[in-house]
Design an enzyme around this catalytic site. Structure first.
Site, PDB file in Angstrom:
ATOM      1  N   SER A 211       0.932   5.270   4.394  1.00 15.75           N
ATOM      2  CA  SER A 211       2.095   4.975   3.712  1.00 15.75           C
ATOM      3  C   SER A 211       3.077   5.954   4.238  1.00 15.75           C
ATOM      4  CB  SER A 211       1.781   5.450   2.254  1.00 15.75           C
ATOM      5  OG  SER A 211       2.804   5.186   1.259  1.00 15.75           O
ATOM      6  N   ASP A 444       1.503  -5.906  -1.092  1.00 19.39           N
ATOM      7  CA  ASP A 444       1.337  -4.604  -1.344  1.00 19.39           C
ATOM      8  C   ASP A 444       2.428  -4.230  -2.335  1.00 19.39           C
ATOM      9  OD1 ASP A 444       1.786  -1.697  -1.142  1.00 19.39           O
ATOM     10  OD2 ASP A 444       0.945  -1.417   0.947  1.00 19.39           O
ATOM     11  N   HIS A 473      -2.409  -1.446  -1.833  1.00 21.92           N
ATOM     12  CA  HIS A 473      -1.743  -0.357  -1.352  1.00 21.92           C
ATOM     13  C   HIS A 473      -2.763   0.386  -0.544  1.00 21.92           C
ATOM     14  CE1 HIS A 473       1.271   2.137   0.461  1.00 21.92           C
ATOM     15  NE2 HIS A 473       1.080   3.262  -0.110  1.00 21.92           N
TER      16      HIS A 473
END
Length: 536
Positions: A211, A444, A473
């Site tokens: 991320s 996502d 995610h």
């Protein structure tokens, strides 16, 4: 960008106010510091991990790298040495999501049950709390922790309360830490990372980022292309959308992910009684949100309104595949029933959905540390729009396009009132070796697929993009095919960056995807070790 849980996958979406402009640890007066030296390894802070091999060290870095003789702060680093020194490949630095999530425990987590042993065997695993985060000179604006609801427009679409909150938050941060926060940025953390590399005595480092960690890794790989060995970026941020345009993608991501849930619930109508088709379930959910917006349900110690349910649903949709779908459906079912009758007590399914918010007495880390770092990085990396009218217009548009998001991703934040960044946003480019593997889920909700594709476009020939045809995610540990590719790339003696391709959930290549590239056969299901969830 973060989420409620993490794997090496993942990271994995979190009280004490500091005196104005001060850091709790590691700050030293404005005197020259000695050059980076070897790290001294000691026990880690008690709240990090009890893994017997994990050790921590403290590194002094300039608060402002453009003025290295000025005030210094500290960055805390953790390490577990490779357990098979004869086959050691080097150092693998691990970075979680966020911004604002600590990474010191990540090496221990990868040595935990269910994790692939080859990473710990072949690499020194290194984690760190980025500058300003937790045990690295933590910062604070003295903010209340429970302020999530103000990120939503009012039920009628007004953002007046969000404007007032954003302005007040920015003022609090200027008042409490104006001299520090402008330097809590991705550019400076990338500079810290190179100091960590040098202190470890490594010519090159491998890197895994999840991320927000993907943006940090890409910035580092752009600035120091020949100091990187193997780089894996899981659920990537588009570096050309930093930051408002990236945050605004949240409405798109939620809309692309929600049909996975509504279809699953429809298939179980006999259990949940929320609709026999995905469209019927979605309509029931929208009706429930609208009812809760205007008539919240009061449980003992908890008020459940539409925004509470939006946040709960969104957070759990970030988990891989359908792992949290039964919990979401049970909460929807209970709230649908409660909306027709007075609540007499907090039912177990709702009580289990309430996150823990208490902070232990005497905690060393400020309760608002993650919030503060998030604002500092997002507001300090790049300039945001200033005029509230622009956000109001974006909210009106996105509430129509993405109704379940209710304008949350488009609304104003404290960044609209933040001081101008002290330097230009860091760039990500294609100069350097072809050594970056990007992994991204097709659906996502936190960083939509278009964001990962944007990272691939920025890095161009340096990178490969592997798309997992699934939701949630975080890819590694949730998709066998993509996990196998990543582990092979990280641990083969002679690494070969795979071609861009699509990995479905069963581990077989399904189709060619425009803009993704050629597809090739990959090992089937069961070929990749299952990675257990890591706590975020």
């Amino acid at each position: 960008m973060g989420s409620p849980a993490s794997r090496i996958g993942t990271a994995v979406t979190v009280t004490v106010a500091l005196a104005a402009g001060l850091l709790t640890t590691g700050a030293t007066p404005g005197h020259a510091q000695s050059p980076t030296g070897p790290l001294v390894w000691r026990s880690c802070p008690a709240d990090v991990s009890d893994h017997p091999a994990l050790r921590c060290a403290v590194l002094s870095v300039p608060l402002d790298h453009r003025d290295p003789q000025s005030r210094h702060i500290t960055v805390t680093v953790s390490r577990i040495p490779a357990t098979d020194p004869a086959r050691r490949l080097g150092t693998l630095v691990l970075s979680p999501g966020g911004p604002g999530i600590g990474g010191l425990a990540m090496p221990a987590q990868l040595h935990g049950p269910g994790q692939p042993p080859q990473l710990g065997q072949r690499y020194d695993l290194v984690g760190f709390d980025a500058r300003g985060v937790r045990h690295s000179s933590p910062v604070s604006c003295g903010l209340p922790v429970a302020d999530r609801a103000v990120r939503y427009p009012a039920p009628d679409g007004s953002i007046a309360h969000s404007v007032a909150h954003a302005r007040a938050t920015a003022q609090a941060c200027r008042r409490e830490a104006a001299d520090v926060l402008p330097h809590i940025t991705t550019a400076n953390t990338a500079r810290d990372l190179d100091r960590i590399r040098a202190a470890l005595g490594e010519e090159r480092i491998s890197f895994f980022g999840l991320s927000y960690g993907t943006y940090l890794g890409a910035v580092y790989a752009t600035r120091h292309p020949h100091r990187t060995d193997r780089v894996v970026l899981d659920s990537a941020l588009d570096p050309n959308r930093i930051w408002y345009d990236l945050v605004r993608l949240g409405g798109l991501g939620l809309t692309q992910r929600l049909p996975d849930l509504t279809g699953w619930v429809a298939d179980r109508h006999h259990t949940y009684r929320l609709g026999r088709t995905a469209a019927a379930v979605e309509h029931r959910y929208r009706t429930l949100l609208r009812d809760l917006d205007h008539h919240p349900i009061t449980y003992p110690g908890l008020v459940v309104d539409g925004n509470w349910l939006r946040d709960y649903t969104r957070d759990n949709l970030e988990q891989p595949d359908a792992s949290q779908f039964p919990h979401i459906a049970a909460v929807w079912q209970e709230l649908a029933a409660a909306s027709r009758a007075p609540a007499t007590g907090t039912p177990a399914v709702v009580a289990d959905a309430i996150p823990a918010t208490s902070v232990p007495a005497g905690a060393a880390v400020p309760a608002d540390n993650r919030q503060t770092v998030g604002y500092a990085v997002q507001c300090g990396d790049a300039a945001w729009p200033r005029r509230p009218e622009r956000y109001a217009a974006a909210v009106r548009r996105d509430r129509t396009l993405f109704p379940e998001d209710a304008g949350r991703s488009a609304t104003i934040t404290p960044c609209a009132f933040w001081p101008a960044p002290v330097e230009a946003a860091p760039m990500v480019g294609a100069a350097g070796p072809r050594n970056i593997l990007i992994l991204h889920n097709r659906r996502d909700p936190a960083t939509p697929w278009v964001s990962g594709h944007g990272m691939h476009q920025a890095l161009r020939h340096r990178s490969t993009l592997v798309t997992a045809d699934t939701g949630g995610h975080g890819v590694i540990g949730a998709n066998d095919c993509a996990t196998a590719l990543a582990l092979r790339y990280l641990t083969d003696d002679r690494p070969h960056l795979p071609a861009s391709r699509i990995c479905p959930g069963d581990g077989q290549i399904l189709r060619r995807d425009a803009g993704v590239g050629q597809t090739y056969a990959v090992p089937g299901r069961g070929s990749a070790p299952a990675l257990a969830p890591l706590g975020r």
